[in-house]
Write a protein that holds these residues in place. Structure first.
Motif, PDB file in Angstrom:
ATOM      1  N   ASN A 146       0.805  -0.887   0.042  1.00 39.04           N
ATOM      2  CA  ASN A 146      -0.084   0.065  -0.257  1.00 39.04           C
ATOM      3  C   ASN A 146       1.034   1.606  -0.416  1.00 39.04           C
ATOM      4  N   THR A 147       0.129   2.105  -0.394  1.00 42.33           N
ATOM      5  CA  THR A 147       0.992   3.910   0.274  1.00 42.33           C
ATOM      6  C   THR A 147       0.175   4.273   0.851  1.00 42.33           C
ATOM      7  N   LEU A 148       1.087   5.092   1.658  1.00 45.43           N
ATOM      8  CA  LEU A 148       0.906   6.140   2.894  1.00 45.43           C
ATOM      9  C   LEU A 148       0.881   7.842   1.800  1.00 45.43           C
ATOM     10  N   ILE A 149      -0.091   8.702   1.972  1.00 46.42           N
ATOM     11  CA  ILE A 149       0.154   9.737   1.264  1.00 46.42           C
ATOM     12  C   ILE A 149      -0.694  10.646   2.147  1.00 46.42           C
ATOM     13  N   THR A 150       0.644  11.780   3.008  1.00 42.38           N
ATOM     14  CA  THR A 150      -0.609  13.002   2.943  1.00 42.38           C
ATOM     15  C   THR A 150      -1.300  14.419   1.830  1.00 42.38           C
ATOM     16  N   MET A 151      -2.074  14.682   2.598  1.00 40.38           N
ATOM     17  CA  MET A 151      -2.435  15.597   1.418  1.00 40.38           C
ATOM     18  C   MET A 151      -3.188  16.671   2.542  1.00 40.38           C
ATOM     19  N   THR A 152      -3.638  18.052   1.798  1.00 33.72           N
ATOM     20  CA  THR A 152      -4.088  18.768   2.378  1.00 33.72           C
ATOM     21  C   THR A 152      -5.540  19.647   1.892  1.00 33.72           C
ATOM     22  N   ASP A 153      -6.140  20.418   2.590  1.00 28.31           N
ATOM     23  CA  ASP A 153      -7.383  20.621   2.057  1.00 28.31           C
ATOM     24  C   ASP A 153      -8.667  19.490   2.305  1.00 28.31           C
ATOM     25  N   PRO A 154      -8.678  19.079   3.246  1.00 28.51           N
ATOM     26  CA  PRO A 154      -8.011  18.685   4.561  1.00 28.51           C
ATOM     27  C   PRO A 154      -7.015  17.920   4.946  1.00 28.51           C
ATOM     28  N   GLY A 155      -6.184  18.834   5.689  1.00 30.10           N
ATOM     29  CA  GLY A 155      -5.128  17.508   6.000  1.00 30.10           C
ATOM     30  C   GLY A 155      -4.936  16.629   6.099  1.00 30.10           C
ATOM     31  N   GLU A 156      -4.606  15.443   5.741  1.00 30.36           N
ATOM     32  CA  GLU A 156      -5.197  13.967   6.069  1.00 30.36           C
ATOM     33  C   GLU A 156      -3.726  12.920   5.650  1.00 30.36           C
ATOM     34  N   LEU A 157      -3.552  12.525   6.596  1.00 31.87           N
ATOM     35  CA  LEU A 157      -2.515  11.163   6.024  1.00 31.87           C
ATOM     36  C   LEU A 157      -3.395   9.921   5.739  1.00 31.87           C
ATOM     37  N   VAL A 158      -3.449   9.541   4.312  1.00 29.05           N
ATOM     38  CA  VAL A 158      -3.894   8.076   3.743  1.00 29.05           C
ATOM     39  C   VAL A 158      -3.275   7.236   3.229  1.00 29.05           C
ATOM     40  N   GLU A 159      -3.786   5.908   3.634  1.00 27.51           N
ATOM     41  CA  GLU A 159      -3.378   4.763   3.056  1.00 27.51           C
ATOM     42  C   GLU A 159      -4.285   4.069   2.312  1.00 27.51           C
ATOM     43  N   VAL A 160      -3.395   3.977   0.706  1.00 23.51           N
ATOM     44  CA  VAL A 160      -4.879   3.194  -0.107  1.00 23.51           C
ATOM     45  C   VAL A 160      -3.885   2.265  -0.664  1.00 23.51           C
ATOM     46  N   ASP A 161      -3.933   0.966  -1.338  1.00 22.57           N
ATOM     47  CA  ASP A 161      -4.201  -0.289  -1.834  1.00 22.57           C
ATOM     48  C   ASP A 161      -3.671  -0.097  -3.357  1.00 22.57           C
ATOM     49  N   ARG A 162      -3.050  -0.757  -4.253  1.00 24.78           N
ATOM     50  CA  ARG A 162      -3.059  -0.797  -5.585  1.00 24.78           C
ATOM     51  C   ARG A 162      -4.971  -0.076  -6.829  1.00 24.78           C
ATOM     52  N   SER A 163      -5.942  -0.603  -5.639  1.00 29.25           N
ATOM     53  CA  SER A 163      -7.084   0.114  -6.258  1.00 29.25           C
ATOM     54  C   SER A 163      -7.726   1.183  -6.535  1.00 29.25           C
ATOM     55  N   GLY A 164      -6.529   2.130  -4.983  1.00 35.23           N
ATOM     56  CA  GLY A 164      -7.374   3.113  -5.142  1.00 35.23           C
ATOM     57  C   GLY A 164      -7.912   3.617  -4.219  1.00 35.23           C
ATOM     58  N   LYS A 165      -7.780   2.218  -3.118  1.00 36.10           N
ATOM     59  CA  LYS A 165      -8.761   2.032  -1.822  1.00 36.10           C
ATOM     60  C   LYS A 165      -8.164   3.312  -1.236  1.00 36.10           C
ATOM     61  N   ILE A 166      -8.918   3.225   0.517  1.00 34.50           N
ATOM     62  CA  ILE A 166      -8.370   3.867   1.731  1.00 34.50           C
ATOM     63  C   ILE A 166      -8.700   3.063   2.228  1.00 34.50           C
ATOM     64  N   VAL A 167      -7.524   1.871   2.727  1.00 29.11           N
ATOM     65  CA  VAL A 167      -7.788   1.518   4.414  1.00 29.11           C
ATOM     66  C   VAL A 167      -7.673   1.903   5.708  1.00 29.11           C
ATOM     67  N   ARG A 168      -7.163   3.166   5.536  1.00 23.37           N
ATOM     68  CA  ARG A 168      -6.485   3.775   6.586  1.00 23.37           C
ATOM     69  C   ARG A 168      -6.786   5.533   5.972  1.00 23.37           C
ATOM     70  N   SER A 169      -7.127   6.197   7.188  1.00 25.05           N
ATOM     71  CA  SER A 169      -7.564   7.347   7.099  1.00 25.05           C
ATOM     72  C   SER A 169      -7.512   8.256   8.279  1.00 25.05           C
ATOM     73  N   ILE A 170      -6.540   8.688   7.990  1.00 22.77           N
ATOM     74  CA  ILE A 170      -5.688   9.486   9.978  1.00 22.77           C
ATOM     75  C   ILE A 170      -6.125  10.759   9.453  1.00 22.77           C
ATOM     76  N   ALA A 171      -7.127  11.767  10.319  1.00 20.30           N
ATOM     77  CA  ALA A 171      -7.758  13.254  10.311  1.00 20.30           C
ATOM     78  C   ALA A 171      -8.504  13.730   9.139  1.00 20.30           C
ATOM     79  N   GLY A 172      -8.118  14.238   8.152  1.00 17.32           N
ATOM     80  CA  GLY A 172      -9.228  14.332   7.467  1.00 17.32           C
ATOM     81  C   GLY A 172     -10.471  15.427   7.500  1.00 17.32           C
ATOM     82  N   GLU A 173     -11.520  14.341   6.879  1.00 19.21           N
ATOM     83  CA  GLU A 173     -12.718  15.425   7.169  1.00 19.21           C
ATOM     84  C   GLU A 173     -13.474  15.139   8.956  1.00 19.21           C
ATOM     85  N   LYS A 174     -13.023  14.072   9.364  1.00 22.43           N
ATOM     86  CA  LYS A 174     -13.227  13.813  10.558  1.00 22.43           C
ATOM     87  C   LYS A 174     -12.889  14.407  12.487  1.00 22.43           C
TER      88      LYS A 174
END
Length: 545
Positions: free
Chosen positions: A461-489
C-alpha cells in the motif's frame, strides 16, 4: 516552610564542602540587580562552553535563608557540566509578593545578558529550588512574559523563560495551606500581605497551580510523604494539574521524607534532579532525534529531541523543503533559495553539493539512494533526476505536469520505481525506469487535495499526506482508502499535512505545516504525542535511525 536543613547544608556549615574542585571556577558576589544590590554566586566548568545553566533559589519561608546554602550543590552541578548560579532575593515582610519573583526573573535575564561572560547557553537555562525557593522556581517556569511579574531589574530585552523546573517540596496552592503546614498560617500573610480573607487575590496570583497551561516547561516535583510544613499533596495536585493540561510533569516521592532531606533521602532527591536536568538540558544524548526542514521565515534545518521538542542544533537551509539523515551523522538537505542540494557531515560542514552550476533551479526534494546515487526533484524545471557521485545524470523523468512549482516530494521505492507528488494536479504518480507511469492516485476531492509526499509500505500500500483538509491516507493498489487519519473527521484536524516518517513501531510522525506541530499517531490513528513548533513551518521531517 522553614529554612531547609539537608546533608549538603550541614556539610556547608562545617566547611567540609567549600573547596572548589579542579575543573571548576567560581565567582562570588556578582551584582545582578543594581537597584536592590542583589547578588549571585556563579560556579561553572572551566572551558569555553557554552554550558547549560541552572539557577538555584534558596528556601527559608520567604523571610529568611541565604544563597550560600546552595554552594555545595552548585559545585557538584558545575563539576557535572552546568553553570550553576544561586541568588539573593528580597525577603518578606519588608518585601511582599511579587518582589521576590521579580528578582529571580531579573536574575535569569542577567544570566542571558551575560552569557558570554559566564559561558552560558541562553537556550538552556533551568530553575531549581527548595521550599520557598521551589515556589519561586515554579513561578519562573509558569509565568513567562507576565508583565506584573517582569517589572523591575535590568536587561528587559532578555527573556526570563526557563527550559525546565525542579521543585523540592514547594507550596503550590496557598489557599489550601492554612491549617495544613506547620507555621503556614503565620508565614503566608507575611509574604502575601494578609491572610486568605484579606488578601485573596494575592493568594490566587501567587499559587503556581493557578498558572498551569499546556505550554508549561517540564517540571519535576520532589516531595516527602511526611513533610510537616508543606504537605505532600501540594506537589501531587501540581503534577496532576500539569499532566491534565498536557504538560510534562513528574513526581518523585520520598517515602517517609520530611521537609529538608537528609542522608539517603537527600541523595535520592539529588540523583533524580540531576538526571532530570541532564535529560531536559541536553547533557544526556537524545533518545530520538527528529530532523525538521523549516520552510518558514527562520529557514533552517533543525534537529529536535523527540519527544521533548528541545532544539539540539540548527543550520540555514534558505527555506528548503527536504531533509534526510545519512550514516555517520551526515545529513542531506535542500537549500531552497540557494538552489542547491547539500550533504553536510556531523560537524555541520558541507562535504558535497549539487546546484546551479549543474543546472538546478529549484530542488524541492533530495534522497540518497542505497547505491550511493542521489535522487533530486526540481520543481521549477519539472524533472526528477538520479545522479551518481560524479554528478552524472543516470536517470531522468521530465514532464510539463511537474514544472513551474507543480510538484513536491519524490521518493525512490523498492523495485526501482519512483513516487512523485504532482501537487497542483492533486495526484501521486509512480514512474518506472523507462519513464512510464505505472500507477497513480488522485485524492477524493480532486486537485484541491494537493498531496505532499508518498511512501510505499512493505504491504504494497501507499501512505500519502494531503491538504484541504490535512489527511494521512493509506491506499491499496486499486486506490481504495484502507486507513485515514484526520481529514474530514473531527478527532484530529490537520490544516496541511506535509512531511511524515514511519517509525519501526508502525507509528507515524506527521507534520502539520500550517498547524505548526508534529504529531505521532499509532496504528489506530490515536495521537500518542505532540510537539508544537509555533515558529516553524515544517515541510519535511525524518527521524534519525
Amino acid at each position: 516552610m522553614k529554612t531547609s536543613i539537608s546533608l549538603c547544608l550541614l556539610l556547608a556549615a562545617c566547611g567540609a564542602a567549600q573547596t572548589v574542585p579542579d575543573g571548576v571556577t567560581i565567582e562570588k558576589d556578582v551584582v545582578y540587580s543594581q537597584g536592590s544590590r542583589l547578588m549571585m554566586d556563579v560556579a561553572r566548568p572551566k572551558g569555553a562552553g557554552p554550558f547549560p545553566a541552572v539557577l538555584a533559589i534558596h528556601g527559608g519561608g520567604f523571610r529568611a535563608g541565604e544563597r550560600a546554602s546552595y554552594l555545595p550543590t552548585m559545585l557538584r552541578l558545575a563539576q557535572h557540566g552546568y553553570v550553576a548560579a544561586t541568588v539573593d532575593y528580597r525577603l518578606a515582610p519588608r518585601s511582599q509578593f511579587p518582589a521576590a519573583l521579580q528578582d529571580v526573573k531579573a536574575a535569569v535575564r542577567f544570566l542571558r545578558a551575560n552569557a558570554t561572560r559566564f559561558a552560558v547557553d541562553p537556550e538552556r537555562v533551568a530553575a531549581i529550588g527548595e521550599s520557598a525557593g521551589a515556589h519561586l522556581a515554579l513561578m519562573l517556569g509558569l509565568t513567562p512574559g507576565v508583565a506584573e511579574f517582569e517589572a523591575g531589574g535590568a536587561n528587559r530585552e532578555q527573556s526570563s523563560r526557563v527550559a525546565c523546573v525542579v521543585s523540592w517540596y514547594a507550596p503550590a496552592d496557598f489557599a489550601r495551606m492554612y491549617g495544613k503546614g506547620e507555621g503556614a498560617d503565620a508565614i503566608i500573610p507575611l509574604f502575601l500581605g494578609g491572610n486568605l480573607e484579606n488578601a485573596k487575590t494575592e493568594h490566587l496570583l501567587a499559587s503556581p497551580l493557578n498558572w498551569v497551561t499546556p505550554l508549561a516547561p517540564p517540571v519535576l516535583a520532589i516531595h516527602g510523604t511526611k513533610d510537616p510544613e508543606v504537605p505532600y499533596e501540594q506537589s501531587q495536585w501540581l503534577v496532576e494539574q500539569l499532566q491534565r493540561a498536557g504538560a510534562r510533569a513528574e513526581l518523585e516521592t520520598i517515602e517517609g521524607g520530611g521537609h529538608g532531606f537528609q542522608g539517603k533521602d537527600a541523595e535520592q532527591a539529588e540523583r533524580r534532579m540531576v538526571a532530570f536536568l541532564d535529560e531536559n538540558l541536553g547533557l544526556l544524548p537524545s533518545r530520538k532525534v527528529l530532523l525538521v526542514a523549516d520552510h518558514g521565515a527562520r529557514g533552517q534545518i533543525v534537529a529536535i529531541d523527540w519527544q521533548s521538542g528541545r532544539e539540539l542544533w540548527s543550520v540555514p537551509n534558505r527555506n528548503g523543503h527536504d531533509v534526510q539523515p545519512l550514516p555517520g551523522g551526515h545529513v542531506l538537505y535542500t537549500m531552497g533559495n540557494a538552489h542547491q542540494v547539500v550533504e553536510m557531515d556531523a560537524d555541520h560542514k558541507p562535504v558535497w553539493t549539487y546546484g546551479p552550476e549543474e543546472g538546478l533551479q529549484h530542488p524541492i526534494s533530495a534522497q540518497r539512494l542505497e547505491n550511493g546515487n542521489t535522487l533530486i526533484g526540481d520543481a521549477e524545471l519539472g524533472k526528477v533526476i538520479e545522479i551518481d557521485r560524479d554528478r552524472k545524470v543516470v536517470w531522468k523523468y521530465e514532464s510539463e505536469d511537474l514544472a513551474k512549482m507543480r510538484m513536491r516530494n519524490s521518493r525512490r521505492i523498492a523495485g526501482g520505481t519512483t513516487l512523485i507528488s504532482v501537487e497542483a494536479a492533486g495526484k501521486i504518480i509512480e514512474v518506472n525506469q523507462a519513464g512510464e507511469i505505472v500507477w497513480s492516485y488522485t485524492g477524493e476531492g480532486g486537485a484541491k487535495r494537493r498531496p505532499y509526499k508518498g511512501v510505499r509500505l512493505p504491504n504494497g500500500n501507499t501512505l500519502i499526506t494531503m491538504t484541504d483538509p490535512g489527511e494521512l491516507v493509506e491506499v491499496d493498489r486499486s486506490g481504495k482508502i484502507v486507513r485515514s487519519i484526520a481529514g474530514e473527521k473531527t478527532d484530529i484536524r490537520l490544516v496541511w499535512a506535509s512531511g511524515f516518517d514511519v517509525l519501526p513501531s508502525g507509528n507515524v510522525l506527521v507534520s502539520d505545516y500550517q498547524g505548526r506541530r508534529v504529531i505521532e499517531v499509532d496504528k489506530s490513528g490515536k495521537v500518542v504525542h505532540e510537539v508544537r513548533m509555533p515558529t516553524r513551518a515544517t515541510a519535511s521531517i525524518a527521524l534519525v535511525p
